[in-house]
Design an enzyme around this catalytic site. Structure first.
Site, PDB file in Angstrom:
ATOM      1  N   CYS A  20       0.083   1.825  -1.472  1.00 24.62           N
ATOM      2  CA  CYS A  20       0.708   2.763  -0.537  1.00 24.62           C
ATOM      3  C   CYS A  20       1.456   3.858  -1.308  1.00 24.62           C
ATOM      4  CB  CYS A  20       1.603   1.993   0.438  1.00 24.62           C
ATOM      5  SG  CYS A  20       2.031   2.948   1.900  1.00 24.62           S
ATOM      6  N   HIS A  43      -1.698  -2.723   2.467  1.00 17.38           N
ATOM      7  CA  HIS A  43      -0.706  -3.556   1.776  1.00 17.38           C
ATOM      8  C   HIS A  43      -1.196  -4.992   1.589  1.00 17.38           C
ATOM      9  CE1 HIS A  43       2.872  -0.893   1.860  1.00 17.38           C
ATOM     10  NE2 HIS A  43       2.269  -0.335   2.894  1.00 17.38           N
ATOM     11  N   GLU A  53       0.040  -7.222  -0.231  1.00 17.51           N
ATOM     12  CA  GLU A  53       1.194  -8.134  -0.342  1.00 17.51           C
ATOM     13  C   GLU A  53       1.713  -8.569   1.029  1.00 17.51           C
ATOM     14  OE1 GLU A  53       1.395  -4.963  -0.462  1.00 17.51           O
ATOM     15  OE2 GLU A  53       3.327  -4.226   0.234  1.00 17.51           O
TER      16      GLU A  53
END
Lengths: 747, 239
Positions: free
Chosen positions: B92, B209, B211
């Site tokens: 990002c 994302h 994560e």
């Protein structure tokens, strides 16, 4: 240096003080106040800071409970024990007036302000919620406000890095000129790391940290204490400008100094800036301060003492250092590239003295300025509003039954109050910090508490139309619904924060609404055992034509002890029983159906019984804890038809339902009635008898009304069959399509 | 898993980073790797095996996303590390910084809706032969969320052709059947690009994302395949 203007009764009135209040200032000081002092008294005694017209009512609310570590009004936010040595700090606050004239910055700084309230206590914010009210989406101005406010909330919260996890948006013409923007923050703190907003210890250093001070937001608090009018546009300079990046740095630095045990106390600067923080911290510690304004980092030259004291520049904090810790504090703020400047010392005579260019500009006893001290307290005259007679005389049962149920349901789903708020929430980062559970529909947002087994469930609620029709009952329903949502998600309701949005308290009819609603909130909270941890009052939500609906927004926080209790609102499996807990009464009073499809607001808030509600919560929680049900979704706006459609369409896969609900009543009344205290649950057939036993034991009526199917249709026997893919699509795009119209109109 | 197979990830912290802790948590607590934060004022990366530039709003993203962060002292070291073949992943805002730093080609425009968008999207794995995707199925689909206001990838025609020819396009926005159409493009990115690698294949930038997609209760665990790939492929510094 310019001389300050002379202070007279006229200038005091211009500052918003009454003649009696000005005389009280003269008595307290024993002399005519300086211009800076007049500014200080006017802003501290404004409605926004002093709660002068509301505090007497607020004190009737239940504000104690065995889990409350800090009660309402004691600190910046309430604090509730959740075990494991942790506590949850949460609060809701309004930013209505700034958002009405400058939607983007007004809303953004509303988020910033409530986040600071949480981290100034040492708690790390883990979630944001917001509750918004707008006029009709037909109006271009509404779309401008809606777009700007949502973007303001998103841009601030997204950059700040706290997920926006839940909220509600309602549209009604009564909010046309005066939208409501209520923002809530929830944070987590270890018991041993809680900070207090107190100044004490003679000689301790007073420091200002964070952003520099500019001329923005001067008299914001006073502005918030007036009705919105055409002149409000000229108050745009009273709106502050937000900087979420600085706030993010301030968050990290603040938590570092608090958790490093370097502080005596700390308070954020919201309304009334340096004035409010110096006065409140001093008053709380029975101490005083000497402040040298020449040391305050300023954004522009030539600012007067008056301006520096009243500036509402954002992203600032006032803190009192522990002896000898100043250098360590400076190091932390230097690491985060933030100002940290000693501007004074703590004294012990209860007086706050403000110097500027070596001249004593203000010398005031702190205690005389604050809520709970010398700030005025009024109990205003009440009068039952005339409009109630008119609305009560409306008989909504005279509305004819729809000839075409499919069309009526489509129209209801298209109402922006019922439609999906996807257009809104996709603009918010709801997942940052990777604690947000879900993505398959829950009645409340669920946030994981890392390093524990626990989850917090949270929700805001208030149907202003109900409160307008019946302030006491409507306010009770707001509490009940927020608790019911938490219960449906699998949480045990802990406590509430409230944001009370009302009209001008000097109008007896408005004050009647206010005192009735507060009584309702209190009664519901007592029965449901969810004390009030604090909140905010916003009066003067009026335009020249009318007041907004009385809107006491409730922010509820609940605890989910274990992952396995988390319950979705979506149906899970075809063949499951659909069970209605509670009773269908076919009460369309105050319903969205009557309002959205027939333009009628009457005759009363829908049926509600707080004891029935309490039994329903206890029963549902037992069903969840015993693992007996697979989904739970409460019946609220739009009635049971909307509940069923949502449960079938909000999951990963679209399911379906086939139900029989008429039970001798008129079908439209059953489908669209909004009588309270109902939850639609789904469960395996094999659990049916056990479920009925639990319900019987709790005294909760329960009936199997049908079953979950997998054909993506909603089948209401003897009435209508609904294409659920189409229904989902209508709800999904209704608001976005309206907003796209704006873009094409502007282009 | 023996300690020798544990890799050490350095998560760079810029002022305004806000997915730094999420990346740390995903690697340390979910993927069971070593992880440490690297402060933006640092002039060394330490003995890390891979560097993560996390999401967020570095320096408030004032001026232009990633434009200020790329001048941070630590970025000189990140560039050196990448030029020496070290593994770097920008997520990002981290992707935006890599573009500004010239470690990846192209630029980010505002989303075509002009709105921030946060939602789960489906990614099609276009190249499963990188060190970031070797654990993915070629052409496979990953459910991973996006959350950005400026993820509309742009590059000139020559650059795009080069990206295609070299297999540098790693992820594209698709539907649940792997179709990459305009309807499945959330932000207007050219060719539905969601993630690219540099020509050498050691620097990945992606807008979604991973994560955020490592624990099922948060909605998906598909992000793990990306981290698993990196763990399998990077060499461990001898310590």
């Amino acid at each position: 240096m310019n001389q300050e203007p002379e202070v007279t009764l006229a200038s005091a009135l211009h500052h918003g003080l009454t003649e009696a209040e000005y005389n009280r200032v003269l008595d307290i000081l024993g002399r005519t106040p300086s211009f800076t002092e007049l500014g200080i008294y006017s802003v501290m005694w404004s409605e926004h800071c002093s709660y002068k017209n509301s505090i007497a009512q607020l004190k009737t609310l239940p504000r104690t409970g065995k889990k409350l570590l800090v009660g309402a009004g004691e600190e910046n936010a309430g604090l509730v024990d959740i075990g494991d040595g942790l506590a949850v700090a949460f609060k809701i606050e309004s930013h209505n007036h700034p958002s009405a004239v400058e939607p983007y910055q007004g809303a953004a700084t509303g988020i910033g302000g409530i986040m600071r309230d949480i981290f100034t206590m040492g708690a790390r914010p883990i979630a944001g919620l917001n509750s918004l009210r707008f006029g009709s989406l037909d109006a271009m101005r509404t779309r401008w406000l809606f777009k700007g406010i949502v973007k303001g909330i998103g841009d601030y919260g997204n950059s700040f890095g706290v997920p926006t996890v839940a909220g509600e948006v309602y549209f009604d013409p009564c909010y046309q000129t005066n939208p409501l923007v209520n923002a809530m923050s929830v944070g987590i703190v270890q018991h041993s790391k809680v900070a207090s907003a107190i100044a004490k210890g003679e000689g301790n250093t007073v420091m200002i940290v964070g952003a520099s001070t500019g001329r923005d937001g001067i008299h914001g608090a006073t502005f918030a204490s007036e009705e919105i009018s055409e002149k409000s546009e000229a108050k745009r300079p009273s709106v502050q400008v937000g900087d979420p990046f600085t706030e993010k740095l301030l968050l990290e630095a603040t938590l570092e100094v608090i958790h490093g045990d370097l502080l005596v106390g700390i308070q954020d600067m919201g309304a009334a800036g340096i004035t409010c923080s110096t006065m409140e911290m001093s008053a709380k510690g029975n101490s005083g301060m000497v402040i040298d304004l020449d040391k305050v980092p300023v954004r522009e030259s030539g600012m007067s003492a008056y301006e520096i004291m009243l500036s509402e520049s954002q992203e600032r904090m006032l803190l009192v250092s522990k002896p000898g810790m100043e250098e360590k504090i400076r190091e932390v703020f230097a690491k985060w590239d933030l100002h940290c400047v000693a501007i004074g010392t703590v004294t012990n005579d209860g007086i706050v003295r403000i110097y500027h260019h070596g001249v004593l500009k203000a010398e005031v006893p702190a205690e005389t300025l604050v809520l709970g001290g010398g700030a005025p307290i009024y109990i205003r005259e009440t009068l039952e509003p005339v409009y109630l007679q008119a609305v009560r005389s409306i008989d909504v049962k005279l509305i004819p039954e729809p000839t075409e149920y499919g069309a009526a349901i489509d129209a209801l789903l298209r109402s922006p109050n019922i439609a999906s708020k996807r257009w809104v929430y996709e603009q918010y980062d709801s997942m940052v910090r990777t604690n947000t559970i879900a993505y398959q529909g829950c009645d409340a947002a669920i946030v994981k508490i890392k390093d524990t087994e626990k989850y917090l469930s949270m929700k805001t609620d208030c149907n202003g139309r109900y409160v307008y029709l019946n302030p006491r009952k409507g306010a009770m329903i707001a509490v009940a619904e927020s608790a019911r949502n938490v219960v449906c998600s699998g949480g045990t309701p802990l406590a509430i924060t409230n944001c009370l949005n009302f009209g001008n308290p000097y109008k007896p009819e408005m004050y009647w609404q206010f005192s009735e609603a507060v009584a309702g909130v209190g009664e519901a909270c007592r029965v449901l055992d969810t004390p009030v941890t604090g909140g905010n009052v916003s009066f003067y939500n009026e335009s020249p034509t009318a007041a907004v609906y009385p809107t006491p927004v409730i922010g509820m926080v609940g605890l989910i002890e274990n992952r396995k209790f988390i319950t979705p609102s979506a149906f899970q499996s075809a063949g499951d029983d659909i069970v209605l807990l509670g009773t269908n009464r076919g009460d369309i009073n105050g319903s969205e159906y009557v309002s959205a499809l027939h333009g009628i607001c009457g005759a009363d808030a829908p049926y509600f019984d707080i004891q029935e509600e309490k039994r329903l919560h206890e029963c549902t929680l037992e069903l969840i804890h015993a693992g007996l049900i697979r989904s739970a979704h409460d019946v609220s706006d739009g009635g049971i038809i909307v509940t069923l459609i949502e449960s079938a369409t909000c999951g990963v896969e679209c399911t379906g339902f086939s139900v029989e609900v008429r039970n001798g009543m008129r079908m439209d009344h059953v489908l669209f009635g909004e009588e309270q205290s109902r939850i639609v649950v789904s469960a395996q057939r094999s659990k049916r008898e056990t479920i009925m036993d639990v319900c019987t034991r709790h005294g909760v009526p329960a009936a199997v009304i049908g079953s979950v199917t997998n054909d993506a249709t909603g089948h209401i026997q003897e009435c209508v069959t609904i294409d659920l893919h189409a229904a989902k699509n209508i709800m999904s795009v209704a608001i976005g399509e309206r907003m796209e119209e704006v873009v094409s109109a502007i282009l | 898993m023996g300690r020798e197979s544990v890799k050490k990830f350095g998560v760079v912290v810029f002022p305004g980073s806000n997915c730094d802790h999420d990346a740390y948590h995903a690697l340390k607590h979910v993927m069971q790797q070593d992880a440490e934060f690297i402060w933006h004022k640092n002039t060394t990366l330490g003995d890390v095996d891979a560097v993560i530039l996390p999401g967020g709003f570095s320096y408030g993203d004032y001026l232009r996303t990633g434009a200020i962060a790329r001048f941070s002292p630590v970025m000189r070291e990140v560039v050196k590390f990448a030029e020496a073949g070290g593994t770097v992943i920008g997520i990002c805002n981290g992707f935006q910084i890599l573009l500004e730093a010239g470690l990846l080609p192209g630029a980010m425009l505002r989303n075509r809706s002009l709105k921030f968008i946060c939602k789960y999207v489906t990614l099609k794995v276009e190249n499963a032969h990188t060190r970031f995707t070797s654990a993915c199925t070629p052409g496979g689909l990953l459910k991973i969320p996006i959350a950005h206001g400026e993820g509309n990838y742009f590059a000139d025609d020559d650059t795009l052709a080069e990206l295609c020819d070299n297999g540098q396009i790693v992820f594209r926005y698709s539907d649940e059947h792997g179709n990459t159409t305009d309807e499945t493009n959330p932000n207007g990115s050219l060719l539905n690009i969601a993630g690219i690698v540099n020509k050498q294949g050691n620097v990945l930038g992606m807008m979604p994302h991973p994560e955020r997609a490592v624990e099922s209760e948060l909605g998906s665990t598909d992000g793990r395949t990306i981290f698993t790939s990196i763990i399998n492929n990077v060499l461990h510094h001898s310590s």
